[in-house]
Write an enzyme that holds these catalytic residues in place. Sequence first.
Site: not given
Ligand code: BDR
Ligand code: CA
Length: 309
Positions: A9, A240
């Site tokens: 995403d 992340h």
């Molecule tokens: C996840 O949420 C999204 O905002 C980031 O891209 C990551 O995949 C972290 O909680």
């Molecule tokens: Ca993400």
Amino acid sequence: MVDLVLDLDTGIDDAIALSIAAKDKGINLLGVTCTYGNVTVEESAYNTLSLLSLLHREDVPVYIGRNRSLLSSSPYTPREAGRKIHGKYGSGDIKLKESPRKPEPISAKAFLTSLMKEREDITIVTTGPMTNLASILIDEPSLSKWKGKIVFMGGALTVRGNVNHFAEANIYKDPESAKTVLESGLDITMIGLDVTERTRLYRKDAEKWKEKGSELGLTLGSLLDYYLDNTLGMDETYVHDPSAVITVLHPEYFTFLPFPLTVETEGIDRGRVIIDDKRLLSRKGEIKVALDVNRRLLEGFLADIEKYL
Ligand code: BDR
Ligand code: CA
């Protein structure tokens, strides 16, 4: 060399994960399937195509996935919080240049389904809601016997969530999909907040990337600057999505324990990843859960990303 598909995403940390997967010699990037979350699925495809062109990887096909969660009747619109962290278009305070390339004419689901039927020696890394994968498993239940590997960024087993006390954002956006995937019996690795909040990307990384002077370096540096300002609001932030790709290259950086997992879909902890106590005795379908990470090694890897730029 790992043959890999990314399901993104594409916001800012997804963009960094994509850059690693597109440039590292240990990965053969077969394609990117797009999902919604930080942005709409169309914006995810736009950003992915644009970044792949900056990365000189116009050879990597991009597929559009489902635009909403399993139970939703309307396309997903990113929430205020997501727009703040990743920017209006998922690319900070800039709009990435439109790539002359278009997404492939077949859907993410069609692409992944035929790839999974053809080959079992690939890894799929998801960094958003797992709707694309879940839709496949629902329509083609025999694919739960698939022997390939899934790595997902999401969930928070031993730490608190980042949407609320319990839930992490990727799981929260489609708990039913996450539950379908986590209960499928596939070979799955979880990279949750348990590890991604233990490591950092730094302002000095953004500075170094921008100093490279290439369009890619300037773009990634400005994305990271924006992300630093809008996540912890400091000169350091969590790692992340890049952690999910780094796990594929360097599983030795992480400590894993196996647990049967599921997802809570009711009540205040809707979207929470939990240990499935019904399967604790049989221990069937255990997932490798990353519970610790060697911060020095992972941050050392990230400090070296400038070699791609
Ligand atoms: C996840 O949420 C999204 O905002 C980031 O891209 C990551 O995949 C972290 O909680
Ligand atoms: Ca993400």
